[in-house]
Motif scaffolding. Structure first.
Motif, PDB file in Angstrom:
ATOM      1  N   LYS A   9       8.515 -17.557  13.082  1.00  0.00           N
ATOM      2  CA  LYS A   9       9.207 -16.299  12.823  1.00  0.00           C
ATOM      3  C   LYS A   9      10.338 -16.586  11.844  1.00  0.00           C
ATOM      4  N   PRO A  10      10.053 -16.477  10.560  1.00  0.00           N
ATOM      5  CA  PRO A  10      11.042 -16.853   9.550  1.00  0.00           C
ATOM      6  C   PRO A  10      12.253 -15.933   9.514  1.00  0.00           C
ATOM      7  N   GLU A  11      12.054 -14.676   9.930  1.00  0.00           N
ATOM      8  CA  GLU A  11      13.142 -13.706   9.943  1.00  0.00           C
ATOM      9  C   GLU A  11      12.879 -12.698  11.051  1.00  0.00           C
ATOM     10  N   PRO A  12      13.908 -11.982  11.500  1.00  0.00           N
ATOM     11  CA  PRO A  12      13.677 -10.961  12.525  1.00  0.00           C
ATOM     12  C   PRO A  12      12.637  -9.941  12.068  1.00  0.00           C
ATOM     13  N   GLY A  13      11.718  -9.630  12.960  1.00  0.00           N
ATOM     14  CA  GLY A  13      10.698  -8.634  12.678  1.00  0.00           C
ATOM     15  C   GLY A  13       9.470  -9.153  11.972  1.00  0.00           C
ATOM     16  N   ILE A  14       9.471 -10.430  11.582  1.00  0.00           N
ATOM     17  CA  ILE A  14       8.371 -10.973  10.786  1.00  0.00           C
ATOM     18  C   ILE A  14       7.790 -12.206  11.473  1.00  0.00           C
ATOM     19  N   ALA A  15       6.486 -12.216  11.657  1.00  0.00           N
ATOM     20  CA  ALA A  15       5.767 -13.413  12.118  1.00  0.00           C
ATOM     21  C   ALA A  15       4.953 -13.949  10.951  1.00  0.00           C
ATOM     22  N   ARG A  16       4.874 -15.257  10.865  1.00  0.00           N
ATOM     23  CA  ARG A  16       4.069 -15.879   9.818  1.00  0.00           C
ATOM     24  C   ARG A  16       3.102 -16.868  10.461  1.00  0.00           C
ATOM     25  N   ILE A  17       1.813 -16.652  10.195  1.00  0.00           N
ATOM     26  CA  ILE A  17       0.765 -17.560  10.643  1.00  0.00           C
ATOM     27  C   ILE A  17       0.373 -18.409   9.440  1.00  0.00           C
ATOM     28  N   VAL A  18       0.504 -19.719   9.578  1.00  0.00           N
ATOM     29  CA  VAL A  18       0.175 -20.617   8.470  1.00  0.00           C
ATOM     30  C   VAL A  18      -1.059 -21.429   8.844  1.00  0.00           C
ATOM     31  N   VAL A 198       1.091 -10.247  -8.080  1.00  0.00           N
ATOM     32  CA  VAL A 198       0.837 -11.609  -8.516  1.00  0.00           C
ATOM     33  C   VAL A 198       2.157 -12.254  -8.898  1.00  0.00           C
ATOM     34  N   VAL A 199       2.402 -13.459  -8.391  1.00  0.00           N
ATOM     35  CA  VAL A 199       3.656 -14.168  -8.657  1.00  0.00           C
ATOM     36  C   VAL A 199       3.353 -15.628  -8.974  1.00  0.00           C
ATOM     37  N   PRO A 200       4.293 -16.335  -9.601  1.00  0.00           N
ATOM     38  CA  PRO A 200       4.104 -17.781  -9.792  1.00  0.00           C
ATOM     39  C   PRO A 200       3.924 -18.477  -8.455  1.00  0.00           C
ATOM     40  N   ARG A 201       3.171 -19.574  -8.475  1.00  0.00           N
ATOM     41  CA  ARG A 201       2.836 -20.284  -7.238  1.00  0.00           C
ATOM     42  C   ARG A 201       4.079 -20.613  -6.402  1.00  0.00           C
ATOM     43  N   ALA A 202       5.113 -21.088  -7.040  1.00  0.00           N
ATOM     44  CA  ALA A 202       6.311 -21.502  -6.310  1.00  0.00           C
ATOM     45  C   ALA A 202       7.012 -20.323  -5.637  1.00  0.00           C
ATOM     46  N   GLU A 203       6.778 -19.128  -6.110  1.00  0.00           N
ATOM     47  CA  GLU A 203       7.459 -17.943  -5.578  1.00  0.00           C
ATOM     48  C   GLU A 203       6.653 -17.216  -4.515  1.00  0.00           C
ATOM     49  N   LEU A 204       5.445 -17.699  -4.196  1.00  0.00           N
ATOM     50  CA  LEU A 204       4.559 -16.975  -3.281  1.00  0.00           C
ATOM     51  C   LEU A 204       5.162 -16.773  -1.885  1.00  0.00           C
ATOM     52  N   PRO A 205       5.707 -17.795  -1.234  1.00  0.00           N
ATOM     53  CA  PRO A 205       6.256 -17.559   0.110  1.00  0.00           C
ATOM     54  C   PRO A 205       7.357 -16.512   0.117  1.00  0.00           C
ATOM     55  N   GLU A 206       8.274 -16.581  -0.849  1.00  0.00           N
ATOM     56  CA  GLU A 206       9.380 -15.623  -0.885  1.00  0.00           C
ATOM     57  C   GLU A 206       8.886 -14.220  -1.234  1.00  0.00           C
ATOM     58  N   ALA A 207       7.891 -14.126  -2.113  1.00  0.00           N
ATOM     59  CA  ALA A 207       7.364 -12.803  -2.474  1.00  0.00           C
ATOM     60  C   ALA A 207       6.720 -12.122  -1.275  1.00  0.00           C
ATOM     61  N   ALA A 208       5.973 -12.894  -0.473  1.00  0.00           N
ATOM     62  CA  ALA A 208       5.368 -12.318   0.728  1.00  0.00           C
ATOM     63  C   ALA A 208       6.441 -11.910   1.726  1.00  0.00           C
ATOM     64  N   LEU A 209       7.483 -12.730   1.861  1.00  0.00           N
ATOM     65  CA  LEU A 209       8.583 -12.401   2.769  1.00  0.00           C
ATOM     66  C   LEU A 209       9.317 -11.145   2.317  1.00  0.00           C
ATOM     67  N   GLU A 210       9.574 -11.019   1.018  1.00  0.00           N
ATOM     68  CA  GLU A 210      10.287  -9.852   0.511  1.00  0.00           C
ATOM     69  C   GLU A 210       9.502  -8.569   0.770  1.00  0.00           C
ATOM     70  N   LEU A 211       8.195  -8.621   0.591  1.00  0.00           N
ATOM     71  CA  LEU A 211       7.370  -7.449   0.885  1.00  0.00           C
ATOM     72  C   LEU A 211       7.400  -7.145   2.378  1.00  0.00           C
ATOM     73  N   ALA A 212       7.343  -8.183   3.192  1.00  0.00           N
ATOM     74  CA  ALA A 212       7.400  -7.986   4.641  1.00  0.00           C
ATOM     75  C   ALA A 212       8.735  -7.378   5.067  1.00  0.00           C
ATOM     76  N   ARG A 213       9.828  -7.825   4.433  1.00  0.00           N
ATOM     77  CA  ARG A 213      11.148  -7.269   4.764  1.00  0.00           C
ATOM     78  C   ARG A 213      11.190  -5.760   4.538  1.00  0.00           C
ATOM     79  N   LYS A 214      10.656  -5.340   3.398  1.00  0.00           N
ATOM     80  CA  LYS A 214      10.675  -3.910   3.076  1.00  0.00           C
ATOM     81  C   LYS A 214       9.922  -3.102   4.124  1.00  0.00           C
ATOM     82  N   ILE A 215       8.779  -3.628   4.554  1.00  0.00           N
ATOM     83  CA  ILE A 215       7.969  -2.912   5.537  1.00  0.00           C
ATOM     84  C   ILE A 215       8.610  -2.963   6.913  1.00  0.00           C
ATOM     85  N   ALA A 216       9.226  -4.098   7.248  1.00  0.00           N
ATOM     86  CA  ALA A 216       9.843  -4.254   8.568  1.00  0.00           C
ATOM     87  C   ALA A 216      11.009  -3.289   8.776  1.00  0.00           C
TER      88      ALA A 216
END
Length: 292
Positions: A9-18, A198-216
């Motif tokens: 759970k990287p942040e409140p409201g968000i679960a991440r399955i890796v 679509v984002v640069p490879r290095a930015e993928l985790p943060e981009a997914a988190l940012e989208l999740a934040r907006k929805i959360a």
């Protein structure tokens, strides 16, 4: 954490399955799929989780089904089925179809209908069975090196079990993907509507988190109803019944290959790197032959 999954759970409201089988490019054997399902169940059950991210460690998101798995029926017996399809030990097409209804169409449909928003973060290659992991998710964020590939036609099978191709892209592009086996790059996938961003490879985790934040930040019941409304619109267009027909054709092709090649697939289409460890007589999805 399980053998093949990391739940965090990287942040409140968000679960991440890796998915954490990088040495096999996150290939899906029986254990892998049931562990992934258990993580989705956990995230769906936990009340503080509003959004679920599905990510993967390693170079590639998923190389698809692990066709090097042996003793698959014994492995499946170790897990409680999540569908009514529990006849995998019956001989012939009956057993093979039952197993695929449980592990592939059953699990993918289940994940599609989780009452929480899901986001797939895809990098590298996502090959055939890998599509059954990202396509059930509500949103997809892809790295710029992501490739979506469907290689089943070369193996004598017209598409993976959960046949979402015509719903993920227009019909002509779906046919091209199937008939040529050529990869669809991340940017083309975005233009087709298969990928949201679509984002640069290095930015993928943060981009997914940012989208999740907006929805959360949205009301949970409203996000659930919005998801249900869109999914219901697809189903009203015949998605589910079309998938059932495609799955039946998939089983016909397995049976055809068994009759012609003695395997559930055309062996000429198995990638060379896999053939080296593909155990003859232990092919996946083959129901056991009863003695006598």
């Amino acid at each position: 954490m399980t053998d093949f999954m990391i739940y965090e759970k990287p942040e409140p409201g968000i679960a991440r399955i890796v998915m954490n089988r990088p040495e096999a490019a996150n290939a899906q054997d029986t254990q892998f799929l049931y562990e992934l399902n258990a993580c989705f169940d956990r995230a769906a059950r936990e009340d503080d989780v509003r959004v679920i991210i599905l990510a993967a460690n390693g170079k590639h998101f998923s190389s698809g089904h692990d066709i090097r798995e042996t003793d698959h029926h014994d492995h499946q017996d170790q897990y409680t089925p999540v569908t009514p399809y529990q006849q995998h030990r019956r001989p012939g097409a009956e057993g093979r179809m039952s197993r695929e209804e449980e592990l592939y169409t059953g699990l993918s449909e289940r994940w599609r209908n989780i009452p929480k928003v899901t986001i797939a973060a895809v990098q590298g290659k996502c090959v055939s069975g890998g599509l059954l992991l990202c396509w059930p998710c509500d949103l997809i964020v892809a790295s710029d090196d992501a490739q979506f590939v469907e290689v089943t036609v070369a193996m004598g099978i017209a598409g993976v079990e959960w046949f979402a191709h015509p719903w993920e892209m227009n019909p002509r592009k779906a046919k091209e993907m199937l008939l040529t086996g050529e990869p669809i790059g991340a940017e083309e996938a975005r233009q087709l509507g298969m990928v949201n961003k679509v984002v640069p490879r290095a930015e993928l985790p943060e981009a997914a988190l940012e989208l999740a934040r907006k929805i959360a930040r949205q009301p949970t019941f409203a996000t659930r109803m919005a998801k249900l409304a869109v999914n219901s619109a697809q189903d009203a267009q015949g998605r589910h019944s079309a998938m059932q027909t495609a799955f039946a054709l998939h089983q016909l092709q397995h049976s055809h290959c068994m009759e012609v090649y003695g395997l559930p697939v055309d062996p000429s289409g198995i990638h060379g790197s896999v053939k080296n460890s593909y155990a003859e007589g232990e092919e996946p999805f083959r129901a056991p032959v009863k003695a006598g």
